[in-house]
Design a protein around this motif. Structure first.
Motif, PDB file in Angstrom:
ATOM      1  N   GLU A 141     -18.670 -15.529   8.724  1.00 51.94           N
ATOM      2  CA  GLU A 141     -19.548 -15.126   7.621  1.00 51.94           C
ATOM      3  C   GLU A 141     -20.687 -14.243   8.139  1.00 51.94           C
ATOM      4  O   GLU A 141     -20.972 -13.174   7.590  1.00 51.94           O
ATOM      5  CB  GLU A 141     -20.116 -16.406   6.980  1.00 51.94           C
ATOM      6  N   LYS A 144     -19.303 -10.809   9.082  1.00 45.63           N
ATOM      7  CA  LYS A 144     -18.956  -9.953   7.948  1.00 45.63           C
ATOM      8  C   LYS A 144     -20.209  -9.388   7.285  1.00 45.63           C
ATOM      9  O   LYS A 144     -20.254  -8.220   6.911  1.00 45.63           O
ATOM     10  CB  LYS A 144     -18.120 -10.746   6.941  1.00 45.63           C
ATOM     11  N   PRO A 163      -7.041 -19.161   5.895  1.00 48.10           N
ATOM     12  CA  PRO A 163      -7.748 -18.721   4.690  1.00 48.10           C
ATOM     13  C   PRO A 163      -9.095 -18.040   4.992  1.00 48.10           C
ATOM     14  O   PRO A 163      -9.451 -17.058   4.345  1.00 48.10           O
ATOM     15  CB  PRO A 163      -7.951 -20.020   3.910  1.00 48.10           C
ATOM     16  N   TYR A 164      -9.837 -18.512   5.986  1.00 46.01           N
ATOM     17  CA  TYR A 164     -11.111 -17.861   6.357  1.00 46.01           C
ATOM     18  C   TYR A 164     -10.853 -16.450   6.850  1.00 46.01           C
ATOM     19  O   TYR A 164     -11.596 -15.519   6.557  1.00 46.01           O
ATOM     20  CB  TYR A 164     -11.816 -18.618   7.482  1.00 46.01           C
ATOM     21  N   GLU A 166      -8.174 -14.533   6.243  1.00 49.31           N
ATOM     22  CA  GLU A 166      -7.634 -13.664   5.185  1.00 49.31           C
ATOM     23  C   GLU A 166      -8.779 -13.015   4.416  1.00 49.31           C
ATOM     24  O   GLU A 166      -8.710 -11.858   4.031  1.00 49.31           O
ATOM     25  CB  GLU A 166      -6.764 -14.470   4.207  1.00 49.31           C
ATOM     26  N   GLN A 167      -9.853 -13.771   4.211  1.00 48.60           N
ATOM     27  CA  GLN A 167     -10.966 -13.261   3.398  1.00 48.60           C
ATOM     28  C   GLN A 167     -11.953 -12.388   4.166  1.00 48.60           C
ATOM     29  O   GLN A 167     -12.538 -11.484   3.614  1.00 48.60           O
ATOM     30  CB  GLN A 167     -11.768 -14.439   2.834  1.00 48.60           C
ATOM     31  N   ARG A 168     -12.179 -12.714   5.442  1.00 48.98           N
ATOM     32  CA  ARG A 168     -13.320 -12.098   6.122  1.00 48.98           C
ATOM     33  C   ARG A 168     -13.004 -11.151   7.266  1.00 48.98           C
ATOM     34  O   ARG A 168     -13.891 -10.449   7.751  1.00 48.98           O
ATOM     35  CB  ARG A 168     -14.242 -13.199   6.659  1.00 48.98           C
ATOM     36  N   LYS A 193      -2.078  -9.289   7.432  1.00 47.73           N
ATOM     37  CA  LYS A 193      -3.157  -8.814   8.313  1.00 47.73           C
ATOM     38  C   LYS A 193      -2.604  -8.380   9.664  1.00 47.73           C
ATOM     39  O   LYS A 193      -1.761  -9.077  10.241  1.00 47.73           O
ATOM     40  CB  LYS A 193      -4.144  -9.961   8.592  1.00 47.73           C
TER      41      LYS A 193
END
Ligand code: PEP
Ligand code: MN
Length: 329
Positions: A141, A144, A163-164, A166-168, A193
């Motif tokens: 976090e 990013k 999941p972390y 994939e998002q960031r 990814k």
């Protein structure tokens, strides 16, 4: 062995060859996937010499590396708005570990104009359980939020973290310790990814390329290799940077190859020379650890460049790259 046939070879022609090869007592089967035309043959390199002439002008090449073999086109992998192209020399820099929001902000601020990707570990695979283990999802976090718009790369250590990522994250790193975690590799094959696959601590080139096949054969063709030194009898340096492996995988495969001089040598003052050597042997880029306060780093301070030294190195690489058919865009 996978025999690659010309694009457009018909099913009839493929079946005819399979029948012929079987008649010579070799196992052979259709291994086509989509537009890619392959026959899988179980035989030795020597046997192949005898078989090849039967294929005539539909033959393109053969390899045990079905997906990453050299006869495929160089993969123009796209990540976070950047494209890995054969002529590009890609620069990845950042701290070993994300330690705090301020730390990553400070480092990114001072190097963001000179990097294509910001690196930083949030899930750290440390040798000692008593050492700093990373800030986990919170570290991703911070990264990013403070990357100054630069795409990011970070290491995954277990599939439940996906999941972390994939998002960031724009590129998922598989570290040396997990290069042979086949369950993890197979599952990363199911994501879209791009994956930066580091060479294992004591892995051969063959094992490394087969690890790439685990990801690619499961559906994710976006694999970037990273040579980070291997364990040898030498202990003056942390590992031994195997530049010959870079030359080998560039010949054997169609994948981009990045060199990580930081983990290879373990000493900041060697990084400049090794980075230039990486460019000279045909690597597609470098990944370097950078820290604003290396003496106080929670991991890998001795192999981290200060931002000013890193920026100077990139300026020099920009000038040198065209002499080796590359450019730092
Ligand atoms: C890293 O990149 O911080 C790292 C742990 O690298 P390796 O897997 O090459 O040891
Ligand atoms: Mn490190």
């Amino acid at each position: 062995m996978f025999v690659c046939l010309k694009y457009g070879t018909t099913k009839e022609v493929i079946n005819k060859f399979i029948t012929n090869i079987k008649a010579q007592n070799f196992f052979a089967q259709d291994a086509c996937s989509g537009a890619e035309k392959f026959i899988e043959i179980h035989c030795t390199e020597k046997d192949m010499e005898a078989i090849i002439p039967y294929f005539g002008d539909i033959y393109v090449g053969h390899s045990v590396y079905k997906h990453c073999a050299h006869y495929h086109n160089y993969l123009n992998i796209k990540a976070g708005g950047y494209t890995f192209k054969p002529e590009h020399f890609t620069i990845i820099g950042g701290p070993c570990s994300i330690e705090s929001e301020q730390q990553v902000k400070c480092i990114a601020e001072s190097i963001h104009k000179n990097i294509h990707f910001l690196r930083g570990g949030a899930f750290k695979p440390r040798t000692s359980p008593y050492d700093f283990q990373g800030l986990s999802a919170c570290g991703l976090e911070y990264m990013k939020k403070n990357s100054y718009g630069v795409p990011i790369i970070s290491e995954i250590t277990a599939i439940d973290q996906l999941p972390y990522f994939e998002q960031r994250v724009d590129i998922i790193q598989v570290g040396a310790r997990n290069m042979q975690n086949y369950d993890l590799l197979g599952k990363l094959g199911q994501t879209k990814k791009p994956i930066l696959l580091k060479r294992g601590l004591s892995s051969t080139i063959h094992e490394w390329l087969l690890a790439a096949e685990y990801i690619m054969s499961n559906g994710n063709k976006n694999v970037i290799l990273c040579e980070r030194g291997i364990r040898t009898f030498e202990n003056y340096t942390r590992n031994t940077l195997d530049l010959s492996a870079v030359v080998a995988v560039k010949k054997l495969s169609c994948l981009p190859v990045i060199v990580d001089p930081s983990h290879a040598c373990g000493k900041w003052w060697m990084i400049e020379k090794l980075s230039k050597a990486a460019l000279a042997v045909g690597a597609d880029g470098i990944m370097v650890e950078v820290h604003n306060l290396p003496d106080q780093a929670l991991s890998d301070g001795p192999q981290s460049l200060k931002p000013s030294k890193f920026n100077k190195l990139v300026a020099e690489l920009r000038v040198l790259a065209p002499h080796f058919g590359k450019k730092v865009v």
